[in-house]
Design a protein around this motif. Sequence first.
Motif, PDB file in Angstrom:
ATOM      1  N   ARG A 130       0.766  -0.996   0.078  1.00 29.96           N
ATOM      2  CA  ARG A 130       0.149  -0.142   0.086  1.00 29.96           C
ATOM      3  C   ARG A 130       0.912   1.046   0.003  1.00 29.96           C
ATOM      4  O   ARG A 130       0.563   2.258  -0.794  1.00 29.96           O
ATOM      5  N   GLU A 143       2.304   1.754  -3.458  1.00 29.71           N
ATOM      6  CA  GLU A 143       1.331   2.484  -4.448  1.00 29.71           C
ATOM      7  C   GLU A 143       1.088   3.637  -4.142  1.00 29.71           C
ATOM      8  O   GLU A 143       0.819   4.387  -5.282  1.00 29.71           O
ATOM      9  N   HIS A 144       1.288   4.242  -2.973  1.00 28.68           N
ATOM     10  CA  HIS A 144       1.036   5.914  -2.572  1.00 28.68           C
ATOM     11  C   HIS A 144       2.313   6.402  -2.647  1.00 28.68           C
ATOM     12  O   HIS A 144       2.436   7.657  -2.736  1.00 28.68           O
ATOM     13  N   VAL A 151       4.966   6.140  -0.678  1.00 28.66           N
ATOM     14  CA  VAL A 151       5.461   6.457   0.679  1.00 28.66           C
ATOM     15  C   VAL A 151       6.504   5.771   0.765  1.00 28.66           C
ATOM     16  O   VAL A 151       6.535   4.460   0.819  1.00 28.66           O
ATOM     17  N   ASP A 202      -2.092   3.140   8.023  1.00 30.54           N
ATOM     18  CA  ASP A 202      -2.595   3.475   6.867  1.00 30.54           C
ATOM     19  C   ASP A 202      -3.280   5.135   7.152  1.00 30.54           C
ATOM     20  O   ASP A 202      -3.066   6.014   6.088  1.00 30.54           O
ATOM     21  N   ILE A 240      -0.064   6.712   5.919  1.00 30.75           N
ATOM     22  CA  ILE A 240       0.340   6.750   4.307  1.00 30.75           C
ATOM     23  C   ILE A 240      -0.601   7.749   3.328  1.00 30.75           C
ATOM     24  O   ILE A 240      -0.383   8.275   2.577  1.00 30.75           O
ATOM     25  N   ASN A 241      -2.004   7.447   4.037  1.00 31.15           N
ATOM     26  CA  ASN A 241      -2.948   8.375   3.347  1.00 31.15           C
ATOM     27  C   ASN A 241      -2.760  10.034   3.330  1.00 31.15           C
ATOM     28  O   ASN A 241      -3.012  10.820   2.454  1.00 31.15           O
ATOM     29  N   GLY A 285       0.961  11.449   1.637  1.00 27.20           N
ATOM     30  CA  GLY A 285       1.031  11.752   0.218  1.00 27.20           C
ATOM     31  C   GLY A 285       2.481  11.228  -0.385  1.00 27.20           C
ATOM     32  O   GLY A 285       3.360  10.702   0.068  1.00 27.20           O
ATOM     33  N   ALA A 286       2.327  11.212  -1.921  1.00 23.57           N
ATOM     34  CA  ALA A 286       3.571  10.619  -2.915  1.00 23.57           C
ATOM     35  C   ALA A 286       4.882  11.392  -2.447  1.00 23.57           C
ATOM     36  O   ALA A 286       4.747  12.884  -1.953  1.00 23.57           O
ATOM     37  N   VAL A 298      -8.472  14.229   1.393  1.00 23.77           N
ATOM     38  CA  VAL A 298      -8.301  12.752   1.471  1.00 23.77           C
ATOM     39  C   VAL A 298      -9.476  12.025   1.911  1.00 23.77           C
ATOM     40  O   VAL A 298     -10.274  12.196   2.819  1.00 23.77           O
TER      41      VAL A 298
END
Length: 453
Positions: A313, A316-317, A319, A353, A356-357, A360-361, A409
Amino acid sequence: MLTPLLLLWPLSLALTWFVAQGIASKPFDRALSFNLQVLTQYVDAPDGKVGFNLTPQARDLLRADDTDLVYYQVVAPGGTVISGEPDFPAPAENETPEPGRIQLRDDVVRGDEVRVAYVWLLRGERRVLMQVAETRGKRSTLATEIIKGVMVPQFVILPLAVLLVWLALVRGIRPLNVLEQRIRARKPDDLSPIEETFIPQEVAPLVSSINDLLTRLKASLNTQRRFLADAAHQLKTPLAGLRMQAELAQREGNAADIRGSLQQIARSSTRATHTVNQLLALARAETTGRSLPTTELDLAQLVTEVVQDSVPRALEHGVDLGLGHEGPDDMPPLCMMDGNPTLLKEMTRNLVDNAINYTGAGGMVTVRVLTDPFSGVHVLQVEDNGPGIPASERELVLQPFYRALGTNVDGSGLGLAIVHEIAQQHNAVVQMEDAHPHANPRGLRVTVRFRPR
């Protein structure tokens, strides 16, 4: 209470009868022994021949009265009866004669039960046996009088005792009847504690336990009502969005527009699924009124597993997710504690989570497990370099469905609420602070401190 009382009363009478027999026998045994001792003075053996010469006063001792018969016997050596009853029973054959010592026994003479006093006498070199027996009429009469003296008061006292016990129980149970009526009069939805002001002392612990049960039941029902209300509220928006997008897709004729509507449907369904999962996690965490099943676990190992599962995850983001620890040879330390592994994993997963959310990238998230060597407190930290949370809102975000504005978000506002609830179940404290106070953005460091074992 009456049943054992009525059962013990005959037993009391039987014991009284046996005691009365012993009491009645003692004075008559002493009198019989005294008479025998007096009669032994009239046994002599002049010129080696045993004789028994009664005086008129001695004959009065053997005279029968209106109640009992008196028997006697004088036996010379060789078994010759010198005087008295020839059919008088002899002592037991295995009995060793003790000259001069008066002994007592129960026996039967001519069909009558008698009490016998006997003694062996030495007259010169001759040993003489003398026995005196008395029927048991006076003894039985005295024992009966004693029993009457005990039974008559009991016949009076027993009904009075039953009456007093009955009145005492009626008076003692009256507060219980009042308590029963108060409980029966309560409405089904009334879960307020029972008033303990006028409760009898004997049932106060029971009422206190019932009040504790009502409190826990009320908390459990409130939790269920809140969960149902929250679930209905949170699912209303994504479900309405799904329906609207489905209706738009039905009206669209362009394939591109239909594809856009389907994408919106997919995003709405994903959001609804996430909300449902968060609600279920919150329901599992809220164990108010129930005991939390715990086991011994290694917090460091548990956190390591959650971080490993979160790596895809984070990638994917975009991070950078890392695991920090204090231990030699790059091995996580042992942080043994008692807890619920499922809930602790859920708490750690929500912290990771969220980080991570909101990071951000290009952001960085670090998870640490520490142990204070002096106090033994285990610490779980999740740190990021994202926008953080203003100090004024850090208490609010621990409440269900509260979300800070301006984050852009998608979320349900349940992540930190779940963390806070699980921490409370494990007697832990959740703290939030700026990860980088002098930088911009400042980031966020969430710290969960567990009490030592």
